[in-house]
Design a protein around this motif. Structure first.
Motif, short mmCIF file in Angstrom:
data_model
loop_
_atom_site.label_atom_id
_atom_site.label_comp_id
_atom_site.label_asym_id
_atom_site.label_seq_id
_atom_site.Cartn_x
_atom_site.Cartn_y
_atom_site.Cartn_z
N GLN A 63 26.21 30.13 49.28
CA GLN A 63 26.75 31.70 48.86
C GLN A 63 28.19 31.78 48.41
OE1 GLN A 63 25.71 34.69 51.18
NE2 GLN A 63 26.03 36.46 49.93
N LEU A 64 28.29 32.35 47.21
CA LEU A 64 29.78 32.39 46.89
C LEU A 64 30.21 33.57 47.19
CD1 LEU A 64 31.64 30.96 44.58
CD2 LEU A 64 30.69 32.74 42.81
N HIS A 65 31.68 33.33 47.47
CA HIS A 65 32.67 34.74 47.89
C HIS A 65 33.61 34.89 47.00
CE1 HIS A 65 30.08 35.35 51.61
NE2 HIS A 65 29.88 33.79 51.54
N LEU A 66 34.11 35.92 46.59
CA LEU A 66 35.41 36.08 45.77
C LEU A 66 36.17 37.06 46.45
CD1 LEU A 66 33.50 36.92 42.46
CD2 LEU A 66 34.27 34.43 43.22
N ARG A 67 37.71 36.63 46.58
CA ARG A 67 38.56 37.54 46.99
C ARG A 67 39.67 37.81 46.09
NH1 ARG A 67 40.18 39.86 51.77
NH2 ARG A 67 38.49 38.84 52.77
N GLU A 68 40.11 39.01 45.54
CA GLU A 68 41.03 39.22 44.82
C GLU A 68 42.42 39.48 45.48
OE1 GLU A 68 37.46 41.63 43.06
OE2 GLU A 68 38.70 41.42 45.15
N SER A 69 43.61 39.19 44.64
CA SER A 69 44.77 39.78 45.11
C SER A 69 45.69 39.81 44.00
CB SER A 69 45.37 38.83 46.20
OG SER A 69 45.70 37.35 45.50
N GLY A 70 46.79 40.46 44.30
CA GLY A 70 47.71 40.66 43.37
C GLY A 70 48.19 42.18 42.64
N GLY A 71 47.21 43.01 42.85
CA GLY A 71 47.28 44.27 42.31
C GLY A 71 48.61 44.98 42.89
N LYS A 92 50.17 39.56 37.83
CA LYS A 92 49.08 38.51 37.73
C LYS A 92 48.05 38.73 38.92
CE LYS A 92 48.76 33.38 37.04
NZ LYS A 92 49.61 32.29 36.92
N LEU A 93 46.83 38.64 38.65
CA LEU A 93 46.03 38.84 39.60
C LEU A 93 45.26 37.45 39.79
CD1 LEU A 93 43.79 41.81 38.14
CD2 LEU A 93 45.96 42.04 39.73
N SER A 94 44.76 37.34 41.00
CA SER A 94 44.30 35.97 41.47
C SER A 94 42.75 36.42 42.22
CB SER A 94 45.14 35.33 42.51
OG SER A 94 46.36 34.90 41.92
N CYS A 95 41.92 35.67 41.96
CA CYS A 95 40.66 35.56 42.50
C CYS A 95 40.16 34.18 43.08
CB CYS A 95 39.48 36.26 41.60
SG CYS A 95 37.83 35.77 42.07
N VAL A 96 40.14 33.97 44.37
CA VAL A 96 39.88 32.87 45.03
C VAL A 96 38.26 32.84 45.35
CG1 VAL A 96 40.16 31.43 46.99
CG2 VAL A 96 42.22 32.70 45.99
#
Length: 125
Positions: free
Chosen positions: A1-9, A19-23
């Motif tokens: 299963q894939l998981h996504l986590r954003e940051s940078g807002g 610059k937004l990041s999504c790991v």
């Protein structure tokens, strides 16, 4: 299963940059369509930019034009959204999302089956 986590807002003044990041973590071995979507209060969710991890081009919403750039570091399993010359109308919650069943790039959010928690971008005039 894939998981996504954003940051940078964050909060910036008009004309500023973020610059937004999504790991991505979990099942990152398959290819998928992945992109950024945003939703402002009272507005419909709209696609901002997307790409297919297996190659095949990049799509960027004309409403953001050359101000926004989507990119990906495959080695870090990280998707980026560089946002320059931000405008108050860019204020929204930004989400990273993926369609793990996609075989090509597309921007129909109804088919995106993995979503991050979102990161808020606020641009003041």
């Amino acid at each position: 299963q894939l998981h996504l986590r954003e940051s940078g807002g964050g909060s910036v003044q008009a004309g500023g940059s973020l610059k937004l990041s999504c790991v991505a973590s979990g099942d990152v071995t398959s290819d998928y369509s992945i992109g950024w979507f945003r939703q402002a209060p009272g507005e419909r969710r709209e696609p901002v930019a997307a790409l297919y991890t297996g190659g095949g081009g990049i799509w960027v919403n004309t409403s953001v034009g050359s101000r926004f750039t989507i990119s990906r570091d495959a080695a870090k399993n990280t998707l980026y959204l560089q946002m320059n010359n931000l405008k108050p109308e860019d204020t929204a919650m930004y989400y990273c999302a993926a369609d793990t069943l996609a075989i090509v790039l597309h921007i129909d959010s109804r088919s995106y089956n993995v979503w991050g928690q979102g990161t808020q971008v606020t641009v003041s005039s």
